[in-house]
Design a protein around this motif. Structure first.
Motif, PDB file in Angstrom:
ATOM      1  N   ASP A 137      12.745 -41.881  14.846  1.00 14.78           N
ATOM      2  CA  ASP A 137      14.138 -41.515  14.590  1.00 14.78           C
ATOM      3  C   ASP A 137      14.367 -41.039  13.159  1.00 14.78           C
ATOM      4  N   LYS A 138      13.523 -41.476  12.239  1.00  9.81           N
ATOM      5  CA  LYS A 138      13.730 -41.138  10.825  1.00  9.81           C
ATOM      6  C   LYS A 138      12.476 -40.500  10.230  1.00  9.81           C
ATOM      7  N   ILE A 139      11.795 -39.673  10.996  1.00 12.35           N
ATOM      8  CA  ILE A 139      10.568 -39.055  10.528  1.00 12.35           C
ATOM      9  C   ILE A 139      10.834 -38.243   9.269  1.00 12.35           C
ATOM     10  N   ARG A 140       9.998 -38.411   8.302  1.00 10.47           N
ATOM     11  CA  ARG A 140      10.214 -37.779   7.003  1.00 10.47           C
ATOM     12  C   ARG A 140       9.911 -36.290   7.085  1.00 10.47           C
ATOM     13  N   ARG A 141      10.759 -35.503   6.438  1.00  8.10           N
ATOM     14  CA  ARG A 141      10.565 -34.063   6.410  1.00  8.10           C
ATOM     15  C   ARG A 141      10.814 -33.560   4.986  1.00  8.10           C
ATOM     16  N   VAL A 142      10.293 -32.409   4.663  1.00 10.47           N
ATOM     17  CA  VAL A 142      10.513 -31.774   3.357  1.00 10.47           C
ATOM     18  C   VAL A 142      11.017 -30.360   3.597  1.00 10.47           C
ATOM     19  N   LEU A 143      11.711 -29.795   2.582  1.00 13.40           N
ATOM     20  CA  LEU A 143      12.184 -28.420   2.645  1.00 13.40           C
ATOM     21  C   LEU A 143      11.212 -27.546   1.882  1.00 13.40           C
ATOM     22  N   ARG A 144      10.578 -26.602   2.566  1.00 14.09           N
ATOM     23  CA  ARG A 144       9.646 -25.671   1.950  1.00 14.09           C
ATOM     24  C   ARG A 144      10.396 -24.399   1.556  1.00 14.09           C
TER      25      ARG A 144
ATOM     26  N   PHE B  35       7.519 -30.742   8.621  1.00 19.00           N
ATOM     27  CA  PHE B  35       7.134 -32.124   8.927  1.00 19.00           C
ATOM     28  C   PHE B  35       5.660 -32.412   8.627  1.00 19.00           C
ATOM     29  N   ASP B  36       4.921 -31.382   8.230  1.00 18.72           N
ATOM     30  CA  ASP B  36       3.473 -31.554   8.053  1.00 18.72           C
ATOM     31  C   ASP B  36       3.166 -32.135   6.676  1.00 18.72           C
ATOM     32  N   THR B  37       3.579 -33.376   6.480  1.00 13.48           N
ATOM     33  CA  THR B  37       3.301 -34.081   5.227  1.00 13.48           C
ATOM     34  C   THR B  37       2.117 -35.037   5.431  1.00 13.48           C
ATOM     35  N   LEU B  38       1.579 -35.523   4.325  1.00 14.59           N
ATOM     36  CA  LEU B  38       0.423 -36.420   4.409  1.00 14.59           C
ATOM     37  C   LEU B  38       0.774 -37.672   5.205  1.00 14.59           C
TER      38      LEU B  38
ATOM     39  N   VAL C  83      -0.966 -38.967   8.727  1.00 16.63           N
ATOM     40  CA  VAL C  83      -1.552 -40.297   8.931  1.00 16.63           C
ATOM     41  C   VAL C  83      -0.975 -40.939  10.193  1.00 16.63           C
ATOM     42  N   ALA C  84       0.347 -40.827  10.362  1.00 20.49           N
ATOM     43  CA  ALA C  84       0.967 -41.391  11.565  1.00 20.49           C
ATOM     44  C   ALA C  84       0.447 -40.707  12.825  1.00 20.49           C
ATOM     45  N   HIS C  85       0.278 -39.386  12.779  1.00 23.97           N
ATOM     46  CA  HIS C  85      -0.256 -38.654  13.934  1.00 23.97           C
ATOM     47  C   HIS C  85      -1.675 -39.105  14.246  1.00 23.97           C
ATOM     48  N   SER C  86      -2.501 -39.264  13.215  1.00 20.39           N
ATOM     49  CA  SER C  86      -3.879 -39.733  13.420  1.00 20.39           C
ATOM     50  C   SER C  86      -3.892 -41.119  14.026  1.00 20.39           C
ATOM     51  N   TYR C  87      -2.959 -41.967  13.586  1.00 15.35           N
ATOM     52  CA  TYR C  87      -2.882 -43.311  14.144  1.00 15.35           C
ATOM     53  C   TYR C  87      -2.534 -43.257  15.630  1.00 15.35           C
ATOM     54  N   LEU C  88      -1.568 -42.420  16.008  1.00 14.39           N
ATOM     55  CA  LEU C  88      -1.173 -42.307  17.408  1.00 14.39           C
ATOM     56  C   LEU C  88      -2.355 -41.874  18.276  1.00 14.39           C
ATOM     57  N   ARG C  89      -3.141 -40.941  17.783  1.00 12.60           N
ATOM     58  CA  ARG C  89      -4.317 -40.483  18.541  1.00 12.60           C
ATOM     59  C   ARG C  89      -5.364 -41.592  18.659  1.00 12.60           C
TER      60      ARG C  89
ATOM     61  N   VAL D 250       5.010 -34.961  17.860  1.00  8.70           N
ATOM     62  CA  VAL D 250       4.710 -34.568  16.478  1.00  8.70           C
ATOM     63  C   VAL D 250       3.784 -33.348  16.437  1.00  8.70           C
ATOM     64  N   THR D 251       2.993 -33.150  17.479  1.00  2.58           N
ATOM     65  CA  THR D 251       2.193 -31.927  17.558  1.00  2.58           C
ATOM     66  C   THR D 251       3.110 -30.714  17.647  1.00  2.58           C
ATOM     67  N   GLN D 252       4.162 -30.808  18.440  1.00  4.27           N
ATOM     68  CA  GLN D 252       5.121 -29.712  18.563  1.00  4.27           C
ATOM     69  C   GLN D 252       5.871 -29.458  17.253  1.00  4.27           C
ATOM     70  N   LEU D 253       5.970 -30.488  16.406  1.00  2.00           N
ATOM     71  CA  LEU D 253       6.601 -30.311  15.097  1.00  2.00           C
ATOM     72  C   LEU D 253       5.646 -29.710  14.076  1.00  2.00           C
ATOM     73  N   GLY D 254       4.415 -29.446  14.494  1.00  2.71           N
ATOM     74  CA  GLY D 254       3.447 -28.830  13.598  1.00  2.71           C
ATOM     75  C   GLY D 254       2.738 -29.785  12.667  1.00  2.71           C
ATOM     76  N   VAL D 255       2.731 -31.075  12.996  1.00  2.00           N
ATOM     77  CA  VAL D 255       2.063 -32.072  12.151  1.00  2.00           C
ATOM     78  C   VAL D 255       0.578 -32.102  12.492  1.00  2.00           C
TER      79      VAL D 255
END
Length: 483
Positions: free
Chosen positions: A137-144, A193-196, A200-206, A245-250
């Motif tokens: 619900d609160k996934i961190r994102r940055v503005l590029r 959304f493709d931050t470090l 890490v969270a995506h790798s954990y899910l896998r 998160v894959t669809q978000l480009g992470v």
């Protein structure tokens, strides 16, 4: 001569440097020279070759598609079951006043094949689900910041490069320079959304998916158990979240990342990172457990004896050693405790029995018997009488031991030791606890009033129930007589 899978990897010597890989089980002095009883680990990938060991199976990896009847697959299954029984001590320590009652209940459940073993993935399935929901619900994102051709009415920011671009366009006004499309190069901010920390969270899910599916495959008969359903739901949730998160480009993070500030200080991301690291360490931890599973077997045997004493009619726990349970085993040992680990008073016999595990001063009789676990029995009303010891052996090998031969040899050994003079110790009886390889058995042998019970048991199912009953039968026999 090399050790083989039929051997217990035990040796004796004085020089620690020449022993190769080892743990010291016992030590004593002979004519002012220190002697040691060494336990050597089973071989695993990437470690020293000494001492010489050959013909041993290597721990199978998750990617290795081996049949269920493969010896290494069965050995890994037995190891996991025994480890789970010991790890349940860590859970029971949350309620120290009822420690043994809770451990007994856990072992009772383990006697049923539909009750799966405890594991790190089970703990995470219980604890991390709320954390992952918060993260989703609160996934961190940055503005590029990027430069794009932008409609004039949407331009919010221009930098030096975009202004240079504009100055090179033909026209006297900005509208003319914007051309027919009325677009100019401007700075545009996009969510990314493709931050470090998200990688890490995506790798954990896998990784949860891989580890969870492996755990579920180990317990096909546990479909209705709470642990199975928790892990199944967690794996399904993580798989769905990984697709999002894959669809978000992470992307995925490499295993050797250096944590940034967010991964170190943000409560949600720190919990995910720590869980990921625990699962990553799992492979190395399993290698160490595989190598030192004889030590874990000794801890399992000690707990089986304490539980059997706790279940004896008229037995009262009067003292208990402080126990410190480790997050990871060290040379196969999961917990530290003072000696003895537990002290019981037997009302009917009016005797005190202490459970001694790896005693620092085992006494000459136990040293000669090479038994690093024992029961120490004392007379309550006769403090001048020498205590009586029951020797306990916990042999572990990759191939099933001949329990009949083991009982025969041990009884003759103790009978010989009883004839030694000049020692103020009495060791009359003994207990052998060894892996059953899913063929539980009890063998008994007696020589000149010295008798041995050899029990083959396992860490789960009917074999565990059979073995626990056999240990209780041994404790009900005539081992309490001090004469």
């Amino acid at each position: 001569m090399a050790y083989g899978p039929q051997d217990c990897l035990i040796s004796q010597g004085a020089d620690l440097r020449e022993a190769g890989e080892h743990a010291v089980l016992m030590q004593w002095s002979v004519e002012r020279q220190r002697q040691h009883l060494f336990l050597h680990p089973y071989p695993r990938r990437g470690y020293a070759k000494a001492p010489d060991r050959s013909g041993f199976p290597i721990r199978p990896r998750p990617a290795m598609l081996l049949p269920e009847e493969d010896p290494s697959t069965l050995a890994l299954r037995r190891m996991n079951e025994v480890t789970a029984r010991v790890q349940e001590l860590g859970e029971a320590l949350d309620m120290p006043t009822t420690l043994w009652e809770h451990l007994r209940a856990a072992w009772d459940r383990a006697e049923k094949e539909e009750d799966p073993r405890m594991a790190e993935i089970v703990r995470q399935a219980r604890e991390l689900m709320p954390t992952l929901k918060i993260w989703r619900d609160k996934i961190r994102r940055v503005l590029r910041r990027t430069r794009e051709l932008t409609p004039l009415d949407r331009v919010q920011e221009m930098d030096r490069s975009s202004m240079r671009w504009l100055s090179r366009q033909p026209g006297r006004t900005i509208a003319e320079q914007a051309g027919a499309g009325q677009r100019i190069l401007a700075v545009v901010r996009h969510e990314n959304f493709d931050t470090l920390e998200n990688r890490v969270a995506h790798s954990y899910l896998r990784l949860v998916g891989d580890v969870g599916r492996e755990w579920l495959a180990e317990h096909p008969k546990a479909l209705g158990s709470a642990r199975y359903l928790a892990v199944q739901a967690y794996v399904k949730f993580c798989k769905s979240l990984a697709q999002e998160v894959t669809q978000l480009g992470v992307g995925l993070a490499p295993t050797d990342i250096t944590p940034n500030y967010v991964l170190m200080e943000d409560q949600t991301y720190r919990a995910i990172r720590e869980a990921w690291e625990k699962l990553l360490r799992r492979e190395k931890a399993l290698d160490d457990l595989w190598a030192w599973q004889a030590q874990t077997w000794t801890d399992f045997s000690v707990l089986a004896i304490v539980l059997a004493l706790h279940e004896m009619e008229g037995a009262e726990l009067i003292a208990q050693s402080p126990i410190r349970f480790r997050e990871e085993a060290v040379q196969g040992i999961w917990f530290e405790q003072e000696r003895p680990i537990a002290v019981f008073w037997l009302r009917r016999e009016n005797r005190v029995v202490e459970v001694m595990a790896r005693p620092e001063e085992p006494g000459i009789m136990l040293i000669k018997a090479r038994a690093h676990v024992a029961l120490r029995i004392s007379e309550v009303n006769n403090t001048s009488a020498f205590p009586h010891r029951v020797a306990v052996w916990t042999p572990h090998a990759f191939e099933r031991l001949d329990v009949e031969a083991a009982a025969h040899d041990a009884s003759h050994r103790l009978a010989q030791l009883r004839r030694l003079s000049g020692h103020h110790e009495l060791t009359r009886h003994g207990l052998i606890l060894t892996p059953a390889h899913y063929t539980p058995q009890v063998a008994k042998h007696e020589v000149s009033g010295t008798f041995i019970h050899a029990v083959a048991l396992d860490g789960a199912g009917e074999s565990l129930a059979f073995g626990r009953a056999a240990v209780r039968d041994f404790l009900k026999s005539d081992i309490w007589t001090l004469a």
